[in-house]
Structure formats: structure tokens, C-alpha cells
Design an enzyme around this catalytic site. Sequence first.
Site, PDB file in Angstrom:
ATOM      1  N   ARG A  75       1.387 -16.186  29.728  1.00 32.69           N
ATOM      2  CA  ARG A  75       2.647 -15.945  28.999  1.00 32.69           C
ATOM      3  C   ARG A  75       3.710 -15.351  29.932  1.00 32.69           C
ATOM      4  NH1 ARG A  75       6.296 -11.453  27.765  1.00 32.69           N
ATOM      5  NH2 ARG A  75       7.329 -11.953  25.826  1.00 32.69           N
ATOM      6  N   SER A 116       4.242  -0.346  31.419  1.00 33.20           N
ATOM      7  CA  SER A 116       4.899  -1.611  31.085  1.00 33.20           C
ATOM      8  C   SER A 116       5.637  -2.204  32.272  1.00 33.20           C
ATOM      9  CB  SER A 116       5.872  -1.400  29.921  1.00 33.20           C
ATOM     10  OG  SER A 116       6.816  -0.421  30.261  1.00 33.20           O
ATOM     11  N   THR A 152      15.833  -5.973  26.743  1.00 33.00           N
ATOM     12  CA  THR A 152      14.455  -5.525  26.606  1.00 33.00           C
ATOM     13  C   THR A 152      14.014  -5.815  25.177  1.00 33.00           C
ATOM     14  OG1 THR A 152      12.944  -3.636  26.872  1.00 33.00           O
ATOM     15  CG2 THR A 152      15.109  -3.173  25.975  1.00 33.00           C
ATOM     16  N   THR A 163       9.068  -6.091  34.732  1.00 23.96           N
ATOM     17  CA  THR A 163       8.198  -5.768  33.600  1.00 23.96           C
ATOM     18  C   THR A 163       6.793  -6.311  33.819  1.00 23.96           C
ATOM     19  OG1 THR A 163       8.032  -5.905  31.176  1.00 23.96           O
ATOM     20  CG2 THR A 163       8.702  -7.898  32.322  1.00 23.96           C
TER      21      THR A 163
HETATM   22  N1  ASP Z   1      11.114  -8.247  27.345  1.00 20.45           N
HETATM   23  C1  ASP Z   1       9.766  -8.052  27.826  1.00 20.45           C
HETATM   24  C2  ASP Z   1       8.961  -9.278  27.584  1.00 20.45           C
HETATM   25  O1  ASP Z   1       9.114  -9.908  26.557  1.00 20.45           O
HETATM   26  C3  ASP Z   1       9.030  -6.920  27.224  1.00 20.45           C
HETATM   27  C4  ASP Z   1       9.764  -5.652  26.994  1.00 20.45           C
HETATM   28  O2  ASP Z   1      10.955  -5.512  27.245  1.00 20.45           O
HETATM   29  O3  ASP Z   1       9.121  -4.740  26.493  1.00 20.45           O
HETATM   30  O4  ASP Z   1       8.111  -9.576  28.390  1.00 20.45           O
END
Ligand code: ASP
Length: 333
Positions: free
Chosen positions: A220, A90, A243, A210
Amino acid sequence: MKRRNFIKSASLTGAGIIVGSNLTSCAEKSAEEREVPVSTGKTSLPLVIATWHVMDSTVKAMKILQDGGTALDAVEQGCMVEEANEKGQSVGKGGLPDRDGNVTLDACIMDKHGNCGSVVYLQNITHAVSVARKVMEDTPHVMLAGKGAEQFALSRGFQPEDLLTEASKAAWEKWKIEAKYKPIINIENHDTIGMLAIDKNGDISGACTTSGLAYKMGGRVGDSPIIGSGLFVDNEIGAAVATGLGEEVVKTVGSFLVVELMRQGKSPQEACKEAISRIVNKPNSDYKNFQVGYIAVNKQGVTGSYSIHQWFSMTKFQDGVNEQIQSDYFNKD
Ligand code: ASP
């Protein structure tokens, strides 16, 4: 309590959304089994906190702080550890791709002066957080996107790399068999790394990096590179990082909200809790089907974290102790 996956049809776009479908052994045992502490009241400096279970990252950051380095260097280099970890699906190299098989990274960084830099939809460069820092330090801008961000990174000496590892490609190929565009919200596992540090001088910095939601629509962008949403630092007050489902964080300008609530006198814990309540108390909130978590620190070095669902945790390194701290959470049904 057993591991739970929240599965729901995508409503806005028909897009498939997966939040964190990967790594870290922390999800394998319950908090009780792991004897994870729920809070600590220490305030000594320096300190570093990060979202999820990222002990190697906080070790790296603390080493820099103990050697007299700045909070800015600490958060950048701490995040870089996880970006380079190919097993982390991720963040950085090895991140799960979008629905078209492209790994696209979002990252930002913010320093004690309120300077900030950000990259969105960055491809082919592992250390997105370092590119964000270069944007902050070497350009008159805050945010660079896509090809422009990549070209800028190359111009600064970053090496191009294929970020799609065999493991992530295999996961994508498997997803494509059905490609039902249903989000699977794994609330227990490792996602975005957000890191906040206070150095020996009491100065605060933060960073966030991320690969975003797995199998997201092409183009996106989530909350993580958005200053005020994924991250906010105010050196007079404190800092926060988020997150989880980025769309929900963006809609509530979550990290800025947490810092402003601390400015009004709330503790980091209370501020994180209030920011989560703004999400879950919206009319018709669908919170049962997604996770959001915040961590925060104030100028005094008091920390807090709060999430919608169980299993969110923060890694904290302070006073020679590097520990995983289980977050309190809203949904106790
Ligand atoms: N916040 C991140 C996003 O929406 C994803 C995550 O934290 O898992 O891209």
C-alpha cells in the site's frame, strides 16, 4: 472535549488501517488547557510550518533558514529530525509496520523550480526524505519504488538499518492477536510530517515523509509521496501539504487543489477549508470515520490550516516564535 477514536470496519480491502496511534503529548490536554492560539496574521520571512506538533523539527529548519540556508535544505533537515526519532511511530525509524511486519516508507520533496523527487515503499533506510531529494537531483525520474529505491539509496551511500524497533514490533505483535483489520482513526495525534518553508529570498520548498497507515496491506502507498496529493509547491503562489487518510487525499488531489485555490485568490485558510469540503461533501462521504488535515502557505507568508475533525494542529516558527497552532475544523457535532 474528550479524546475520541473512530473505529470502523475496512470496506475496500478488508485491510486493517490505523492512522496515527502514537506519540506527542499534545493529545493529552485540550486546546483550551494548552492555550493554543488558533491563528496568526504575521507574514515576515523566513518561516517554516509543519503538520502536527513537531517543535524540534521546526527548530532545526528555522536554524538553517536563519543561517541563510535554502528552504529546500530546511524542509529536508527538519523532516530528518522526526525520521530519526525512534519514538515517532509514524515516520522513519520506529514507524509502525504493515500487516506483515515490514516498515515501508513514503516521502517526497519539491523545490522552488517545481522539481520534485519521491520514494514509495522504501525499506531499511531511515531518511526517506533525503533519498527523495537524491531522486530529484541525481536521476531523470521523479519517483522510485521498493527495491529500486532501496538500491538507489545504497548506491548513494545511505546505510541500511532495521527500521522495526522493539516498541513498534511489540505493537504489531499485539495487533496480530486479533488482527481484525479494523481501522482506528486517531484524529488527535502525530502522523505524517509535512513541512513547508519560505527562505529569506522568498523562495518556497516543501517535503513530506511517513511510514503510512499502520498495519496497511503489503504494497500500500498513500498520498504522502504523490506530488499534488500529499504535497505541492508553486513558487509563484504558495504550497500545501496533507496528512490523514491518504486515500481520500489522493482522490481529490488535495495539495494541488489547495495551491490552485490560492491561485484563484483564496487565502491559505480558505483554500484548506475548501479542499476539506470537497472530501466531506461527496455523496455518502464517510468523513465521520477518518481525519484529513491540510496546512498551506502563500507567497506572502500567510499561513492556514484546516481539518475534518478537531485536534489537528500545525507547528509554526516565525519571528522567533515556535508555536503550536490549533487548526479550525469541519465537524463540530
Ligand atoms: N497520509 C498518510 C498516509 O495515508 C498517513 C498519515 O498522514 O497519517 O499514508
